[in-house]
Design a protein around this motif. Structure first.
Motif, PDB file in Angstrom:
ATOM      1  N   GLY A   9     -30.107 -28.589  -1.804  1.00  0.00           N
ATOM      2  CA  GLY A   9     -29.274 -28.950  -1.289  1.00  0.00           C
ATOM      3  C   GLY A   9     -29.040 -29.726   0.417  1.00  0.00           C
ATOM      4  N   ASP A  31     -24.962 -25.614  -3.382  1.00  0.00           N
ATOM      5  CA  ASP A  31     -24.059 -27.531  -3.336  1.00  0.00           C
ATOM      6  C   ASP A  31     -23.567 -26.946  -2.767  1.00  0.00           C
ATOM      7  OD1 ASP A  31     -23.555 -29.544  -3.451  1.00  0.00           O
ATOM      8  OD2 ASP A  31     -22.536 -28.606  -6.306  1.00  0.00           O
ATOM      9  N   ASN A  41     -21.634 -29.944  -2.055  1.00  0.00           N
ATOM     10  CA  ASN A  41     -20.459 -31.095  -2.274  1.00  0.00           C
ATOM     11  C   ASN A  41     -20.261 -32.507  -2.043  1.00  0.00           C
ATOM     12  OD1 ASN A  41     -19.829 -30.363  -5.960  1.00  0.00           O
ATOM     13  ND2 ASN A  41     -19.409 -28.616  -4.249  1.00  0.00           N
ATOM     14  N   SER A  68     -21.383 -23.429  -6.262  1.00  0.00           N
ATOM     15  CA  SER A  68     -21.326 -25.373  -5.925  1.00  0.00           C
ATOM     16  C   SER A  68     -20.241 -24.829  -5.239  1.00  0.00           C
ATOM     17  CB  SER A  68     -21.084 -25.982  -6.972  1.00  0.00           C
ATOM     18  OG  SER A  68     -20.415 -27.127  -6.125  1.00  0.00           O
ATOM     19  N   GLY A 115     -15.850 -29.285  -5.557  1.00  0.00           N
ATOM     20  CA  GLY A 115     -16.926 -28.908  -6.888  1.00  0.00           C
ATOM     21  C   GLY A 115     -16.529 -28.533  -7.769  1.00  0.00           C
ATOM     22  N   ILE A 144     -18.835 -25.612 -10.752  1.00  0.00           N
ATOM     23  CA  ILE A 144     -20.121 -25.728 -10.385  1.00  0.00           C
ATOM     24  C   ILE A 144     -20.479 -24.807 -12.054  1.00  0.00           C
ATOM     25  CG2 ILE A 144     -18.669 -23.393 -11.243  1.00  0.00           C
ATOM     26  CD1 ILE A 144     -22.365 -23.057  -9.714  1.00  0.00           C
ATOM     27  N   GLU A 169     -13.124 -21.395  -7.257  1.00  0.00           N
ATOM     28  CA  GLU A 169     -14.065 -21.972  -7.999  1.00  0.00           C
ATOM     29  C   GLU A 169     -14.072 -22.095  -9.467  1.00  0.00           C
ATOM     30  OE1 GLU A 169     -17.148 -21.809  -3.550  1.00  0.00           O
ATOM     31  OE2 GLU A 169     -17.446 -21.000  -5.405  1.00  0.00           O
TER      32      GLU A 169
END
Length: 494
Positions: free
Chosen positions: A182, A319, A321, A348, A355, A357, A372
């Motif tokens: 990442g 992550d 993004n 994420s 982002g 996920i 998220e």
């Protein structure tokens, strides 16, 4: 550090812009500290000469060793020595760029003036800061966070968790080979002092006090895994060609990570700067690019990763993004993990960036926030349990932890082969005195995933992860959590 003048002379050419302060420092007080802090900011290296007993005119004083030990203990003093010479003699030996004296000496005769001017130096008079300086928040941390253990008694009873279970799972941490992939983020904390409100416009005015850098993003997730005792941690990331990348390399070596770094000269290393007063963040400035890494770098990552996946127990996607994990690369890695029966965890982030996920399909553990999940499902109406179930249906992820900041976390467990048959529970936020929320999710992800792959179920693993997160939020900045720290905190539960 306390030393002797001759050793400073020998090393003089390596000390850069040298600032010199001499004085008695008899009973160190806030005025001394302000003056020395000001002096440090006038150059690269602060050298302080504490006058020897023979040079003092006062009869009531601490001896020179005691006085110099106290001065040397100040974080911003680079060198401290007991001075047996006149100030002009010391100046001739060290040739400082700047000599700092208290404001009260400005209208008096100062022999240092002529001595320092002979080689182009400056004599500065100051009383230090006229506003009150805050003590360092980076050092204002308890050795062990205090947990709200009373909130956990029913939870542990429901899931039959005891000290033996926790120790059994954590004993396996030292056997793990972990791979993290990442974004590397360099976190800069600028600790400031609030001066007031600008009279020209409604703007808060602050002055900088301390600056400190931390390795963040997927880098600190990797460092947490290593600090928690993993046998090996390989860290796959993409860096730019800049000073932030150099700092990243240094921290990876310090944290004993196996750095699998790839360079993309079209993007800087992501950097986030936080301006803080006390325990509050006033502003965050992000410096980043978010275009996807090129196909050539993606292929290089897959080639390298394929060589070590068979020796890996756990893969963690961290992550943020910013383009480090394009979808083809994510799908390829997950497919490779399934082929080799490697557990996969993913996070994420959707905060200042957007982002998804749900693009990490068929992984074993995810730790999204409520926002998220709602962004991934485009759903603002349903409750948390329904949201978690819908996310499971979309992703086929059996273990979902919905992190809820100071409300704790919702745990959602579903058998892979079943739909609409789930178990839910909630684990509370455990830190009694949270200081800095940054990095809590990274720490919880690493600890929970390690516990899960080490034989714990979701309930026990989430408990370990929640205690790890409580440890993390009890200090400023991202620093790796150590196995010993986590064990000490867990001792409070039994």
């Amino acid at each position: 550090m306390q030393t002797i003048l001759s050793s400073i002379e020998t090393n003089r050419q390596n000390l850069g812009k040298l600032v010199l302060v001499t004085g008695d420092f008899n009973i160190l007080h806030p005025g001394h500290i302000r003056l020395l802090r000001f002096a440090k900011e006038c150059g690269n290296t602060l050298v302080v000469g504490v006058n020897a007993d023979e040079l003092l005119t006062q009869t009531d004083y601490n001896d020179a060793t005691h006085r110099s030990d106290i001065v040397a203990s100040l974080a911003f003093v680079d060198y401290c020595f007991i001075n047996y010479d006149s100030a002009t003699t010391v100046i001739e030996k060290l040739k400082p760029h700047v000599v700092v004296k208290g404001k009260e000496y400005e209208d008096k005769f100062n022999p240092e003036q002529k001595a320092i001017e002979t080689f182009g130096g400056k004599l500065i008079f100051s009383s230090g800061y006229t506003h009150v300086k805050s003590s360092s928040v980076f050092n204002r941390q308890t050795e062990q966070p205090v947990l709200n253990v009373s909130k956990l008694s029913n939870y542990m009873s429901r899931h039959h968790i005891n000290k033996v279970d926790i120790e059994r799972v954590m004993a396996n941490f030292s056997k793990l080979n972990i791979l993290v992939i990442g974004d590397t983020i360099i976190d800069e904390y600028m600790q400031c002092n609030a001066v007031g409100m600008s009279q020209e416009d409604p703007t808060i005015v602050v002055t900088p006090d301390e600056k400190k850098l931390f390795l963040g993003g997927a880098g600190i997730t990797s460092a947490h895994a290593k600090g928690l005792g993993a046998k090996n941690v390989s860290f796959y990331t993409v860096l730019g060609e800049d000073k932030a990348a150099i700092y990243g390399y240094e921290k990876m070596r310090e944290y004993q990570l196996k750095a699998r770094t790839f360079v993309d000269d079209t993007r800087p290393t992501t950097k986030k700067r936080r301006y803080r007063v006390g325990n509050k963040t006033l502003l965050r400035v992000n410096d980043f690019r978010e275009h996807d890494i090129g196909i050539d770098i993606q292929e290089a990552i897959m080639t390298q990763l394929a060589e070590e996946i068979s020796q890996t127990d756990l893969v963690i996607f961290s992550d943020f993004n910013y383009g480090i994990l394009p979808q083809p690369l994510v799908d390829g890695i997950i497919g490779l993990c399934h082929k080799h029966s490697v557990m996969v965890a993913a996070d994420s982030q959707t905060s200042s960036q957007v982002g998804d996920i749900s693009r990490f399909k068929n992984v074993d553990l995810i730790t999204p926030t409520e926002r998220e999940i709602r962004v991934a499902l485009n759903n603002t109406r349903d409750g948390l349990v329904v949201l978690a179930d819908k996310l499971h249906q979309k992703m086929q992820c059996p273990n979902i932890i919905v992190t809820l900041a100071d409300e704790g976390a919702l745990l959602h467990r579903t058998e892979k082969s079943e739909v609409h048959h789930w178990n839910n529970d909630k684990i509370p936020a455990l830190a009694s005195n949270p200081i800095d929320p940054a990095g809590a999710g990274d720490c919880m992800l690493a600890a929970t995933a390690m516990a899960l792959v080490s034989g714990g179920d979701l309930w026990l693993s989430a408990l370990i992860g929640s205690v790890a997160a409580a440890c993390q939020v009890s200090r400023v900045g991202n620093t790796p959590l150590e196995f010993k720290e986590l064990m000490q905190a867990l001792e409070q539960l039994t």
